[in-house]
Design an enzyme around this catalytic site. Structure first.
Site, PDB file in Angstrom:
ATOM      1  N   TYR A  22      -3.230 -63.648   2.949  1.00  0.00           N
ATOM      2  CA  TYR A  22      -2.498 -62.784   3.721  1.00  0.00           C
ATOM      3  C   TYR A  22      -0.841 -63.520   3.383  1.00  0.00           C
ATOM      4  O   TYR A  22      -0.645 -64.612   3.479  1.00  0.00           O
ATOM      5  CB  TYR A  22      -2.439 -62.731   5.080  1.00  0.00           C
ATOM      6  CG  TYR A  22      -3.118 -61.573   5.478  1.00  0.00           C
ATOM      7  CD1 TYR A  22      -2.311 -60.471   5.583  1.00  0.00           C
ATOM      8  CD2 TYR A  22      -4.589 -61.577   6.190  1.00  0.00           C
ATOM      9  CE1 TYR A  22      -2.887 -59.099   6.019  1.00  0.00           C
ATOM     10  CE2 TYR A  22      -4.923 -60.312   6.489  1.00  0.00           C
ATOM     11  CZ  TYR A  22      -4.267 -59.146   6.302  1.00  0.00           C
ATOM     12  OH  TYR A  22      -4.861 -57.787   6.756  1.00  0.00           O
TER      13      TYR A  22
ATOM     14  N   GLU B 147       2.153 -61.474   4.647  1.00  0.00           N
ATOM     15  CA  GLU B 147       3.141 -60.722   5.391  1.00  0.00           C
ATOM     16  C   GLU B 147       4.428 -61.464   5.348  1.00  0.00           C
ATOM     17  O   GLU B 147       4.641 -62.460   5.815  1.00  0.00           O
ATOM     18  CB  GLU B 147       2.639 -60.162   6.828  1.00  0.00           C
ATOM     19  CG  GLU B 147       1.643 -59.216   6.785  1.00  0.00           C
ATOM     20  CD  GLU B 147       0.955 -58.810   8.189  1.00  0.00           C
ATOM     21  OE1 GLU B 147       1.449 -59.400   9.201  1.00  0.00           O
ATOM     22  OE2 GLU B 147       0.130 -58.320   8.193  1.00  0.00           O
TER      23      GLU B 147
ATOM     24  N   THR C 203       6.950 -46.119  -9.742  1.00  0.00           N
ATOM     25  CA  THR C 203       5.597 -46.511  -9.618  1.00  0.00           C
ATOM     26  C   THR C 203       5.472 -47.726 -10.864  1.00  0.00           C
ATOM     27  O   THR C 203       6.835 -47.842 -11.467  1.00  0.00           O
ATOM     28  CB  THR C 203       4.495 -45.308 -10.152  1.00  0.00           C
ATOM     29  OG1 THR C 203       5.052 -44.815 -11.065  1.00  0.00           O
ATOM     30  CG2 THR C 203       4.318 -44.652  -8.849  1.00  0.00           C
TER      31      THR C 203
ATOM     32  N   LYS D 185       2.848 -46.281 -14.763  1.00  0.00           N
ATOM     33  CA  LYS D 185       3.072 -45.189 -15.772  1.00  0.00           C
ATOM     34  C   LYS D 185       3.600 -45.697 -17.053  1.00  0.00           C
ATOM     35  O   LYS D 185       2.792 -46.406 -17.696  1.00  0.00           O
ATOM     36  CB  LYS D 185       3.810 -44.003 -15.116  1.00  0.00           C
ATOM     37  CG  LYS D 185       3.080 -43.456 -13.745  1.00  0.00           C
ATOM     38  CD  LYS D 185       3.767 -42.096 -13.447  1.00  0.00           C
ATOM     39  CE  LYS D 185       3.235 -41.639 -12.096  1.00  0.00           C
ATOM     40  NZ  LYS D 185       3.598 -42.094 -10.833  1.00  0.00           N
TER      41      LYS D 185
ATOM     42  N   ARG E  56      -1.426 -50.448 -10.706  1.00  0.00           N
ATOM     43  CA  ARG E  56      -1.006 -49.338  -9.764  1.00  0.00           C
ATOM     44  C   ARG E  56      -0.137 -49.693  -8.573  1.00  0.00           C
ATOM     45  O   ARG E  56      -0.443 -50.955  -8.073  1.00  0.00           O
ATOM     46  CB  ARG E  56      -2.151 -48.590  -9.134  1.00  0.00           C
ATOM     47  CG  ARG E  56      -3.180 -48.017 -10.191  1.00  0.00           C
ATOM     48  CD  ARG E  56      -4.347 -47.063  -9.513  1.00  0.00           C
ATOM     49  NE  ARG E  56      -3.465 -45.812  -9.454  1.00  0.00           N
ATOM     50  CZ  ARG E  56      -3.340 -44.930 -10.387  1.00  0.00           C
ATOM     51  NH1 ARG E  56      -3.609 -45.390 -11.828  1.00  0.00           N
ATOM     52  NH2 ARG E  56      -2.509 -43.843 -10.158  1.00  0.00           N
TER      53      ARG E  56
HETATM   54  N1  DSN Z   1       0.540 -38.114  -9.483  1.00  0.00           N
HETATM   55  C1  DSN Z   1       1.443 -38.430 -10.300  1.00  0.00           C
HETATM   56  C2  DSN Z   1       1.759 -37.673 -11.585  1.00  0.00           C
HETATM   57  O1  DSN Z   1       0.641 -37.309 -12.150  1.00  0.00           O
HETATM   58  O2  DSN Z   1       2.596 -37.254 -11.885  1.00  0.00           O
HETATM   59  C3  DSN Z   1       2.824 -38.641  -9.589  1.00  0.00           C
HETATM   60  O3  DSN Z   1       2.547 -39.566  -8.664  1.00  0.00           O
END
Ligand code: DSN
Length: 434
Positions: free
Chosen positions: A61, A63, A238, A241, A247
Site C-alpha cells: 500500500y 497511498e 492511457t 496503446k 494498462r
Molecule cells: N476503448 C478504447 C478504444 O478502443 O479506443 C478507448 O478507451
C-alpha cells in the site's frame, strides 16, 4: 507460446501452480502470437514491461505521493514513482505528471474533478463521431455529474473537410455554452488535431483546454503527431496503446496550481492505493519510449496506417476523411457492399485470425452493436515488425474474407480457413518481439 523465454518460464510455473488459470493465459498468449491485431487501441508490450507487473510491488500500500505517504515502507516505491514521473515529463516535455490513474477514464475523471464542480459545463466531441465514453456519455460519470455540450464534425459531403473537426463550430458552441473545460483528443479520429486552434478557442471563451491523447500519445512522443504542449492546460492519456506500456492512465500539465489540484483529485478524490507494480511497469515503458528507436516505431506506425488505408481504398472500401494522418482508419464498409456491417466484418475477420472492432462511422444509420464500419489500427502490427508491403497483403485478406462472407457460409468457411493459415504463417515469420 509466450514470446520470450522468461515470460514463457513464468507461465510454465503458473501452470504448475494453477493449471486452470495458467492454461487460459497460455491459450491467450498463443492467440496473440498467431493472429493479426488491428484493434487501434491495443499493442504488444515488451517482456520487461510485462514482467515489471508481476512483481512484489503488488504487495504494497502506498497511498499518497512520494515523500508523503500514509504507510511506512515506501522508500523504494517513492523512488520508482519519482522515476516514472520524471520519465513521463521527459517524454512530453511537461513539468508535472501524475502516474497513478488506473485507466484513461479515471485520468479523465480526475482531471474533470480537479477543474469543475458537479453540474458544470464542458465541451467535447460525442462518442458516435469519434469521441470517448468519458467525454460526456449520459451513462458515464462525465455525463451524469457534468453537463456536456458537443461540437460537430463537418457532415456536409461537399465540404473539403468532410468528417473532420469543424473548428468554426467548436468556437460557436463554446462561445454560446461558455464551458469550464474544452476537450479534444479522440478514440476514432484519423486526422491531425490542431491543438493551437483549440487553445485559442479555449482562451476566447475562458475554458481550460484538456487534450485526451490516449490514442496518439506514442505518436506525439515519437514525433509523428504535433504535441498538445504548450497549448493544452491538461493532457490525459492511457499508457497501453501507442505508448506500449501496461494498462493504465497518466495526467500531465505545465501549471503548478493545476498539478496540485490534479494530485488531490486522483488521490484521495478518485482512487485509493496506487498500483505500484503497474507504475513500475509504466516507468519501464516510458524508458523504452525515450529510446531513439521509438521515433522510428512511431513513424512506421503512421506509414503503415497510410499504406493499409490506401490498400483498402484501392479495393473499393471508403476510409472516412479519405484516409489517415495517424495510426488508425475508419472503414466505411458500405462503399464495398451496402449489406456489409461492422458486426459481421468483425466476426468474419476474427474467424480468419484478423482482429478488429466494429465502429460507427460519423452519421452512421446503423446502431452501435451493428455499425457500418470497422476501426483498424497499425500500432500492434508495427510492433510485430510488419511494414508497408505487408499492409497490402492484410488488405487483400480482409477483402477476400468479406467478399466470401457476402456470398454465404460455405464460401466464408473455406476462405477463413485459407486466410487463417496465411495469417499464422506471417505471424510465425514475424514473431512478437521480446
Ligand atoms: N476503448 C478504447 C478504444 O478502443 O479506443 C478507448 O478507451
Amino acid at each position: 507460446m509466450a514470446h520470450n523465454a522468461t515470460v514463457a518460464g513464468t507461465l510454465e510455473y503458473l501452470r504448475s501452480r494453477d493449471p486452470k488459470v495458467g492454461e487460459l493465459i497460455a491459450l491467450e498468449a498463443g492467440r496473440q502470437a498467431s493472429t493479426i491485431e488491428l484493434i487501434a487501441s491495443e499493442n504488444h508490450v515488451s517482456a520487461a514491461v510485462m514482467l515489471a507487473m508481476g512483481t512484489c510491488l503488488t504487495n504494497k500500500y502506498a497511498e499518497g505521493y512520494p515523500g508523503a505517504r500514509y504507510y511506512g515502507g515506501c522508500v523504494h516505491h517513492d523512488a520508482l514513482e519519482t522515476l516514472a514521473r520524471e520519465r513521463a515529463c521527459a517524454m512530453f516535455g511537461a513539468r508535472f505528471a501524475n502516474v497513478q490513474p488506473h485507466s484513461g477514464a479515471q485520468a479523465n475523471q480526475a482531471a474533470m474533478m480537479a477543474m469543475m464542480e458537479p453540474g458544470d459545463t464542458f465541451a467535447s466531441l460525442v462518442l458516435k463521431d469519434g469521441g470517448h465514453l468519458s467525454h460526456g456519455m449520459k451513462i458515464n460519470f462525465s455525463g451524469r455529474f457534468f453537463r456536456p455540450v458537443h461540437y460537430p464534425l463537418h457532415y456536409d459531403k461537399a465540404h473539403a473537410d468532410y468528417e473532420r473537426i469543424d473548428y468554426d463550430a467548436v468556437r460557436r458552441v463554446c462561445l454560446e455554452a461558455r464551458p469550464k473545460m474544452l476537450l479534444c483528443g479522440y478514440s476514432a479520429y484519423p486526422r491531425v488535431i490542431d491543438f493551437a486552434k483549440f487553445r485559442s478557442i479555449a482562451d476566447e471563451c475562458g475554458a481550460v483546454l484538456m487534450a485526451d491523447v490516449a490514442h496518439i500519445a506514442g505518436l506525439i512522443v515519437g514525433g509523428a503527431h504535433p504535441s498538445p504542449f504548450p497549448h493544452a492546460h491538461i493532457v490525459t492519456t492511457t499508457t497501453h496503446k501507442t505508448l506500449r506500456g501496461p494498462r493504465g492512465g497518466l495526467i500531465l500539465t505545465n501549471d503548478e496550481e493545476i498539478a496540485k489540484k490534479i494530485d488531490k483529485a486522483v488521490f484521495p478524490g478518485a482512487q485509493g492505493g496506487p498500483l505500484m507494480h503497474v507504475i513500475a511497469s509504466k516507468a519501464v515503458a516510458f524508458g523504452e519510449c525515450l529510446e531513439p528507436s521509438f521515433k522510428e516505431y512511431a513513424s512506421r506506425v503512421v506509414r503503415n496506417a497510410k499504406a493499409l488505408s490506401g490498400a483498402l481504398m484501392k479495393r473499393g472500401y471508403r476510409c472516412t476523411t479519405g484516409g489517415t494522418d495517424n495510426h488508425l482508419m475508419l472503414v466505411d464498409l458500405r462503399a464495398r457492399a451496402e449489406a456489409l456491417t461492422g458486426a459481421d466484418a468483425e466476426k468474419w475477420l476474427e474467424r480468419a485470425g484478423i482482429i478488429c472492432n466494429k465502429n460507427g462511422i460519423p452519421d452512421d444509420p446503423r446502431p452501435p452493436r451493428v455499425t457500418s464500419g470497422v476501426r483498424l489500427g497499425t500500432p500492434a502490427v508495427t510492433t510485430r515488425g510488419l511494414n508497408e508491403s505487408h499492409m497490402d497483403t492484410i488488405a487483400g485478406w480482409i477483402d477476400r474474407v468479406l467478399s466470401a462472407g457476402l456470398k454465404g457460409e460455405n464460401e466464408l468457411a473455406g476462405e477463413c480457413e485459407a486466410v487463417r493459415r496465411e495469417v499464422a504463417a506471417l505471424c510465425a515469420a514475424n514473431p512478437l518481439p521480446s
